[in-house]
Motif scaffolding. Structure first.
Motif, PDB file in Angstrom:
ATOM      1  N   PRO A   2       0.804  -1.233   0.000  1.00  0.00           N
ATOM      2  CA  PRO A   2       0.000   0.000   0.000  1.00  0.00           C
ATOM      3  C   PRO A   2       0.830   1.273   0.000  1.00  0.00           C
ATOM      4  O   PRO A   2       0.340   2.327  -0.387  1.00  0.00           O
ATOM      5  N   HIS A   3       2.101   1.171   0.418  1.00  0.00           N
ATOM      6  CA  HIS A   3       2.927   2.367   0.568  1.00  0.00           C
ATOM      7  C   HIS A   3       4.037   2.470  -0.470  1.00  0.00           C
ATOM      8  O   HIS A   3       4.634   3.530  -0.630  1.00  0.00           O
TER       9      HIS A   3
ATOM     10  N   GLN B 189      -7.237  -3.359   1.283  1.00  0.00           N
ATOM     11  CA  GLN B 189      -7.975  -2.386   2.082  1.00  0.00           C
ATOM     12  C   GLN B 189      -7.211  -1.081   2.297  1.00  0.00           C
ATOM     13  O   GLN B 189      -7.815  -0.015   2.353  1.00  0.00           O
ATOM     14  N   LEU B 190      -5.877  -1.159   2.394  1.00  0.00           N
ATOM     15  CA  LEU B 190      -5.099   0.049   2.635  1.00  0.00           C
ATOM     16  C   LEU B 190      -4.835   0.830   1.359  1.00  0.00           C
ATOM     17  O   LEU B 190      -4.333   1.955   1.413  1.00  0.00           O
TER      18      LEU B 190
ATOM     19  N   ARG C 210      10.004   2.684  -5.107  1.00  0.00           N
ATOM     20  CA  ARG C 210       9.381   4.001  -5.235  1.00  0.00           C
ATOM     21  C   ARG C 210       8.126   4.040  -4.369  1.00  0.00           C
ATOM     22  O   ARG C 210       7.342   3.094  -4.360  1.00  0.00           O
ATOM     23  N   PRO C 211       7.929   5.132  -3.651  1.00  0.00           N
ATOM     24  CA  PRO C 211       6.723   5.244  -2.827  1.00  0.00           C
ATOM     25  C   PRO C 211       5.493   5.480  -3.690  1.00  0.00           C
ATOM     26  O   PRO C 211       5.597   5.974  -4.819  1.00  0.00           O
ATOM     27  N   ILE C 212       4.348   5.113  -3.157  1.00  0.00           N
ATOM     28  CA  ILE C 212       3.086   5.420  -3.822  1.00  0.00           C
ATOM     29  C   ILE C 212       2.144   6.042  -2.799  1.00  0.00           C
ATOM     30  O   ILE C 212       2.262   5.818  -1.601  1.00  0.00           O
ATOM     31  N   ASP C 213       1.213   6.822  -3.312  1.00  0.00           N
ATOM     32  CA  ASP C 213       0.142   7.402  -2.499  1.00  0.00           C
ATOM     33  C   ASP C 213      -1.065   6.494  -2.672  1.00  0.00           C
ATOM     34  O   ASP C 213      -1.600   6.356  -3.785  1.00  0.00           O
ATOM     35  N   ALA C 214      -1.488   5.840  -1.578  1.00  0.00           N
ATOM     36  CA  ALA C 214      -2.589   4.886  -1.665  1.00  0.00           C
ATOM     37  C   ALA C 214      -3.877   5.518  -2.167  1.00  0.00           C
ATOM     38  O   ALA C 214      -4.765   4.825  -2.657  1.00  0.00           O
ATOM     39  N   GLY C 215      -3.971   6.850  -2.068  1.00  0.00           N
ATOM     40  CA  GLY C 215      -5.175   7.531  -2.546  1.00  0.00           C
ATOM     41  C   GLY C 215      -5.062   8.056  -3.955  1.00  0.00           C
ATOM     42  O   GLY C 215      -6.003   8.686  -4.464  1.00  0.00           O
TER      43      GLY C 215
ATOM     44  N   ALA D 291       2.008  -9.614  -3.390  1.00  0.00           N
ATOM     45  CA  ALA D 291       1.056  -8.513  -3.265  1.00  0.00           C
ATOM     46  C   ALA D 291       0.320  -8.575  -1.938  1.00  0.00           C
ATOM     47  O   ALA D 291      -0.060  -9.653  -1.475  1.00  0.00           O
ATOM     48  N   SER D 292       0.138  -7.418  -1.340  1.00  0.00           N
ATOM     49  CA  SER D 292      -0.692  -7.323  -0.143  1.00  0.00           C
ATOM     50  C   SER D 292      -2.149  -7.531  -0.526  1.00  0.00           C
ATOM     51  O   SER D 292      -2.528  -7.410  -1.686  1.00  0.00           O
ATOM     52  N   GLY D 293      -2.966  -7.821   0.484  1.00  0.00           N
ATOM     53  CA  GLY D 293      -4.395  -7.966   0.236  1.00  0.00           C
ATOM     54  C   GLY D 293      -4.794  -9.386  -0.114  1.00  0.00           C
ATOM     55  O   GLY D 293      -4.038 -10.338   0.073  1.00  0.00           O
ATOM     56  N   THR D 294      -5.999  -9.505  -0.634  1.00  0.00           N
ATOM     57  CA  THR D 294      -6.538 -10.799  -1.038  1.00  0.00           C
ATOM     58  C   THR D 294      -6.236 -11.028  -2.513  1.00  0.00           C
ATOM     59  O   THR D 294      -6.499 -10.155  -3.340  1.00  0.00           O
ATOM     60  N   ILE D 295      -5.688 -12.204  -2.841  1.00  0.00           N
ATOM     61  CA  ILE D 295      -5.181 -12.472  -4.180  1.00  0.00           C
ATOM     62  C   ILE D 295      -5.917 -13.644  -4.815  1.00  0.00           C
ATOM     63  O   ILE D 295      -6.233 -14.635  -4.145  1.00  0.00           O
ATOM     64  N   ASN D 296      -6.191 -13.532  -6.110  1.00  0.00           N
ATOM     65  CA  ASN D 296      -6.671 -14.671  -6.891  1.00  0.00           C
ATOM     66  C   ASN D 296      -5.521 -15.103  -7.799  1.00  0.00           C
ATOM     67  O   ASN D 296      -5.207 -14.431  -8.784  1.00  0.00           O
ATOM     68  N   THR D 297      -4.860 -16.192  -7.431  1.00  0.00           N
ATOM     69  CA  THR D 297      -3.704 -16.623  -8.203  1.00  0.00           C
ATOM     70  C   THR D 297      -4.096 -17.188  -9.559  1.00  0.00           C
ATOM     71  O   THR D 297      -3.284 -17.188 -10.487  1.00  0.00           O
TER      72      THR D 297
END
Length: 396
Positions: A100-101, A170-171, A120-125, A155-161
């Motif tokens: 997320p970050h 969520q973040l 590289r950073p990212i803005d989650a929004g 990858a963070s979160g819920t994944i469909n492989t």
């Protein structure tokens, strides 16, 4: 590397599945022990030399492995042996971490050496197009002009492989339903594979870290979120289409705090950095928004009022989730990553003490805690292992 679900279909393994598993075992052994002869590999795996030769020869033919110069088989003599090792100038592996970050990428040799890394950073929004540009930019910086067997994404979160997509994050909800393997594969022109972050982290532990040679263990991520990657009987455990591993959202208090996932009392509501910083502020600790396990341990070592109590509670709350897993699957060894590692020996001892207290008594056999790696290095190595094993499944 073979992944399994909660159940197996009845029947025997196919020859192709057996081949993939055997190749994985040989490659893991090479990673663990370094250049090895056929005889050494055969002894270590308790098979005959002809079996090892049948596994190695396709890897030599396609340039993955090379044979070294002949060396004496033993001081007593015998036929000279030719150790095999990974070809240093052969195809490489790509690895990426979508968090997320930040977006992190690495190009690896097949021997597991990280040859280039970028972050590289990212803005989650931010809009999806902006985040995707960052993903592509990191990928091009790491992989341009390289010959890749493939790219593995953690990858963070819920994944469909199966579909290669992030179902939900969520973040950073802008990445919900993002078809990561399709988009990145089209951009790079190479095979791309994706799995849940802690599961890829467990692959890194299994191939390159403290999990080498262990039949079963849990790889645990701590910090802004919580997650598990499980290895059981030498195999990565995963549900259908990559389900499972979301230990942070197991409910530990039906009357607890609301979680961003919409449930009440998830483990993440009592044992993440968000919770820790809120507690630090409530207890009047200095600079609470900057508190992490390392800083909290420093304050506790300095006998700062309230710090030792909060460190104790942090360990206790983390141990709740570990012990729940110990009750269910008895992983035995817990390889800790992320924030908690900065707490060092003091935090490890507290965490293990609470884990043992909450776990079942098995005739004196108690679970152990290992502070493995606070950085993303093991996850990046796991992404390489994901790409390597998937590539062998398709090209050999």
């Amino acid at each position: 590397m073979t992944t399994i679900g909660p159940t197996r279909k009845p029947g025997l393994l196919s020859p192709a599945a057996m081949g993939r598993t055997n190749r994985s075992r040989v490659l893991e052994l090479l990673h663990r022990d370094g250049p090895s002869s056929r005889a050494q590999l055969a002894r270590a795996l308790q098979v005959n030399r002809a079996t090892i030769t049948s596994i190695l020869q396709p890897l030599i033919d396609n340039g993955t492995l090379v044979e070294g110069a002949s060396v004496a088989a033993s001081p007593a003599g015998g036929k000279p042996a030719r150790p095999v090792w990974f070809r240093p100038d052969g195809p490489e592996l790509g690895s990426m971490r979508i968090a997320p970050h930040a977006i992190i990428g690495a190009r690896l040799g097949v021997d597991g050496t990280i040859r280039h890394q970028a972050e590289r950073p990212i803005d989650a929004g931010a809009p999806l197009a902006e985040i995707e540009r960052t993903i592509f930019a990191v990928a091009h910086e790491c992989f341009d002009d390289a010959t890749l067997l493939g790219v593995g994404i953690a990858a963070s979160g819920t994944i469909n492989t199966a579909s290669g997509s992030i179902i939900s994050l969520q973040l950073a909800p802008v990445l919900n339903h993002y078809p990561a393997t399709e988009r990145l594969g089209r951009e790079l022109g190479v095979p791309v594979y994706i799995d849940h972050h802690p599961r890829v982290q467990a692959l890194g532990d299994k191939w390159f870290g403290h999990g080498r040679g262990l039949a079963s263990f849990a790889s645990v991520y701590t910090g802004e979120a919580l997650g598990f990657g499980l290895v059981y009987d030498h195999e990565i455990v995963r549900g259908e289409q990559g389900a499972g591993g979301e230990y942070g959202h197991t409910v530990v208090d039906l009357h607890g705090l609301p979680c961003p996932c919409g449930r009440i009392g998830c483990w993440e509501t009592i044992a993440t950095l968000t919770w820790l910083r809120a507690e630090a502020e409530r207890r009047g600790l200095p600079e609470p928004t900057m508190i992490d396990c390392g800083r909290l341990t420093e304050l506790a070592d300095q006998d700062h009022p309230g710090a030792a109590d909060l460190l104790q509670l942090y360990a206790q709350n983390l141990a709740v989730g570990l012990a729940n897993n110990e009750q269910m699957i008895a992983s035995g060894r817990y390889l800790m990553h992320g924030d908690v590692c900065a707490g060092g020996t003091r935090m490890r001892d507290l965490l293990e003490r609470w884990l043992v207290a909450y776990s079942p008594d098995r005739d004196g056999v108690t679970p152990t805690v290992i502070m493995a790696d606070p950085t993303e290095r093991m996850t990046l190595l796991g992404g390489g292992a994901l790409a390597l094993s998937a590539a062998f499944a398709s090209i050999l």
